[in-house]
Each structure stands twice: as structure tokens, then as C-alpha cells.
Write an enzyme that holds these catalytic residues in place. Structure first.
Site, short mmCIF file in Angstrom:
data_model
loop_
_atom_site.label_atom_id
_atom_site.label_comp_id
_atom_site.label_asym_id
_atom_site.label_seq_id
_atom_site.Cartn_x
_atom_site.Cartn_y
_atom_site.Cartn_z
CG HIS A 1 -2.21 -3.55 8.08
ND1 HIS A 1 -2.38 -4.83 7.71
CD2 HIS A 1 -3.15 -2.69 7.47
CE1 HIS A 1 -3.57 -4.84 6.96
NE2 HIS A 1 -4.13 -3.67 6.75
CD GLU B 1 -3.39 -0.38 1.69
OE1 GLU B 1 -3.55 0.58 1.81
OE2 GLU B 1 -4.38 -1.41 1.91
#
Length: 389
Positions: A267, A45
Site C-alpha cells: 500500500h 496490518e
């Protein structure tokens, strides 16, 4: 002769405009890595060139070699940084990547797949793979289950076919699947990978990499209800005449960016230290019964997906016919006085919807069907091979 190989992975949550605190988090990630001692870093990402260049330029003194895997409209989002020179790089894009009209999900626009960088470290050949599978937006009604399972199988096949000459195989990334899920089982069973978390003595509640209660981006209410999900992994597999021991596994980043109130990402990062030793061991053999069970489960999901595609085709054609009838009625009858413009706008909208339904019922349905069939045929062939062996 032995070698310690240290791996780091993080989903950076770098969606332009959407991701909170993106710029200062990317800066913090770059600063952390610039003082680290990893051999390889796998990031997911990282959706903008600017963020990749920021990280790459900041860490070049520690990681002189870097590669971003360009793909799709927005880029794959995955990249690898390394202390060691790359020998080869390759990106394998999956044929099934979500839906173009699901703009709020956006997975299709990333052109997702699995990236590979090969390197030679102290005469050991190492293959490092990084991937970011399709997100699971609704666990109770997962419309992307077949896509993610076929992505997992495609990745597992790719690893198995390209790592035969490697002394160490490493897969690191956000696999968007929890332990025990079919996609997770595929990743382990087909190429024979080992989940580093399962090989180390860590409590399960300490392993959450997404929606972790300690993360600043986890809603407080969800933190009280569950301990989060473990969907980020470092998996590995030794070559046929080598032994790989897991020396350490941990969550390396602090809960907050120094002097900030936010975490590095939504995350958690993970790191693993692997030790490769040149020791003759028994040839690796897969658990055949487990592998056959996994492949059969995959076929069940794939067959269900093919049946759903037939239903979707009928539904889209039905909507197209209904909308066409509505359009004809609107043409036959004149618009009420004062509503001429509104009627024309509605007619144009109906034409757009008819076109969309026809495209989904024909071109897109055929593309998805072919993608599912390709995966099904590969799974059936593998199942037949292991059944007859």
C-alpha cells in the site's frame, strides 16, 4: 487560536511468513517515522507484537505515546502512535468479520474493528479513529459485501456517537472500499466526514494507494491495465463551532526503501495536514436526501444477505444429509480387501464434513444472521428518524 494537526496512515502489510521483505520493510517504516514530524500515525496490518514493539521503540523519541488494539486471535493489526498524551482509548470489534473456515483470507482471525484514541492538544479535543475493513477479494463476486457495508455503518455510527464533544474527528486507515462504493458513501454520509483527497486538488490517477503501478509489489501486467485503487483514507470532521481547513495532502514515502529495491508496503502511505481554527460557523447539517438514499441502499444489500443466509442454511443441511447417507452406506457394506484403512480414513473425513456442515447450518448461520439483523435494525431506525425529521 488555531492548530495544525498532521496525520499519517499506512497499511504496513505485516503478515508473518507471508508478506515479502517484512522485516526490512518494518525496520524502514520505523526509521522513517523516527525522523518525521506528524502529530498522529495510524498503522494497519501490524500483525505481530515483535513488529509493533520494533516500531514503538524506534519512534519513542518522536511519538512517546502509542497504543496497540489487541483483538481476536492474531490481534486487530491496528495501532496509533502520537506526540500527544492519550486521554482515553477504546476498541469496538465488529460483530461480522468474515468466516472462520476461510483460512486463506484470515480476516476473521484478526477480530477486526475500529480503534479510538482521544487526546487534548492546545485545549482542542481530538478523536482519532483507525480501522481496517474486510478485504474485497473478488470485486465481480464479492461474498463479503454485506459484511463490509455493515462494518462501515457500525464504524460510522460509533464515530457519530462518540465524537459529539470532539473539536476535531479524524478517521484514518485502510477501508478496503473505493470512492463511490456503498461502504465509502456510508462513511461520509452517516457521521458527516470529509474525504481529504476530495478536498484537495490532486489528479485521481495520483491517488492510488493499492496496486499502484509505481509500487514494487504491484505485478507489472496489472500496472499496465489500470492505475490501481484508492482504498486508504484520511477523513475528518470539525466540531460544531470550529472550522477545519485542509492545508496539504500527499503521498509522503518514496517509491522505494532507501538502498533497497522494494517499496515500504504493498500500500501507499498518505498524509494530511489539517488546520483547526476557533471560528463560529453555521451549524453542520447533513445532506438528508443523500443520507436516506445511502441507508436505503444499505437495506437492499442487507436484505439480500439475509436471503442468502437462508439459502446457505438449506445447502449445508442438504450436504449434511447426503454425507450422512454416504456414511451409512459405507458402514453397511464391508470395505474391499486391502482397503480397510482407506475406508476408515474416508469415514472419519465424512464425519468431519458432516460436523462442519451442521455447524455452518446452525450455530454459524445463527451468529451471522444475528449480526446482519443487528445492523439492519439500526439502519431502519436511523432511516425512520431522518425520514420523519
Amino acid at each position: 487560536m488555531s492548530l495544525e494537526f498532521k496525520v499519517f496512515t499506512l497499511n504496513c502489510w505485516g503478515i508473518a511468513v507471508v508478506s515479502k521483505d517484512r522485516k526490512k520493510r518494518m525496520q524502514a517504516i520505523a526509521e522513517y517515522l523516527a525522523t518525521s514530524h506528524y502529530d498522529v500515525v495510524c498503522l494497519q496490518e501490524v500483525w505481530t507484537d515483535r513488529d509493533f514493539f520494533l516500531i514503538r521503540d524506534k519512534v519513542v523519541g518522536v511519538f512517546p505515546y502509542s497504543h496497540y488494539f489487541y483483538s481476536g486471535v492474531t490481534g486487530s493489526g491496528v495501532c496509533i502512535l502520537s506526540r500527544h498524551r492519550f486521554e482515553e482509548t477504546f476498541f469496538h470489534q465488529w460483530s461480522l468479520n468474515g468466516y472462520i473456515h476461510k483460512l486463506h483470507h484470515g480476516d476473521w482471525f484478526g477480530g477486526k474493528g475500529v480503534g479510538l484514541c482521544t487526546m487534548k492538544v492546545n485545549n482542542f479535543r481530538i478523536n482519532v479513529y483507525t480501522a481496517h475493513l474486510h478485504a474485497e477479494y473478488n470485486r465481480n463476486s464479492d461474498e463479503y459485501e454485506a459484511h463490509r457495508i455493515l462494518q462501515a455503518y457500525d464504524t460510522a455510527q460509533f464515530i457519530m456517537l462518540t465524537s459529539q464533544s470532539a473539536d476535531l474527528t479524524v478517521l484514518a486507515g485502510d477501508l478496503n472500499t473505493e470512492p463511490g462504493d456503498l461502504a465509502y458513501r456510508v462513511m461520509l454520509a452517516v457521521p458527516g466526514l470529509v474525504d481529504s483527497f476530495e478536498s484537495f486538488d490532486i489528479q485521481e490517477e495520483q491517488g492510488a494507494t493499492f496496486a499502484n503501478p509505481k509500487n514494487s509489489y504491484t505485478p507489472r501486467c496489472s500496472g499496465r491495465q489500470n492505475p490501481g485503487q484508492r482504498i486508504d483514507y484520511i477523513m475528518y470532521h470539525p466540531g460544531s463551532r470550529l472550522q477545519v481547513d485542509l492545508k496539504s495532502y500527499k503521498v509522503p514515502l518514496p517509491e522505494r526503501v532507501p538502498h533497497q529495491s522494494c517499496s515500504y508496503s504493498d500500500h501507499e502511505a498518505i498524509e494530511a495536514t489539517l488546520e483547526i481554527s476557533q471560528k463560529t460557523i453555521e451549524s453542520f447539517s447533513r445532506d438528508q436526501e443523500n443520507l436516506k438514499s445511502v441507508l436505503k441502499d444499505c437495506l437492499n444489500v442487507v436484505d439480500h444477505a439475509l436471503n442468502k443466509l437462508i439459502t446457505h442454511k438449506i445447502v449445508y443441511f442438504t450436504f449434511a444429509i447426503i454425507l450422512f447417507i454416504v456414511l451409512l452406506v459405507s458402514i453397511i457394506f464391508d470395505a474391499p480387501e486391502g482397503f480397510f484403512v482407506v475406508f476408515n480414513v474416508l469415514r472419519a473425513l465424512i464425519v468431519v464434513l458432516i460436523t462442519f456442515c451442521l455447524l455452518m447450518a446452525t450455530i454459524w448461520n445463527k451468529m451471522e444472521k444475528h449480526g446482519v439483523l443487528a445492523g439492519k435494525l439500526a439502519i431502519e431506525m436511523s432511516l425512520k428518524k431522518h425520514t420523519n425529521s
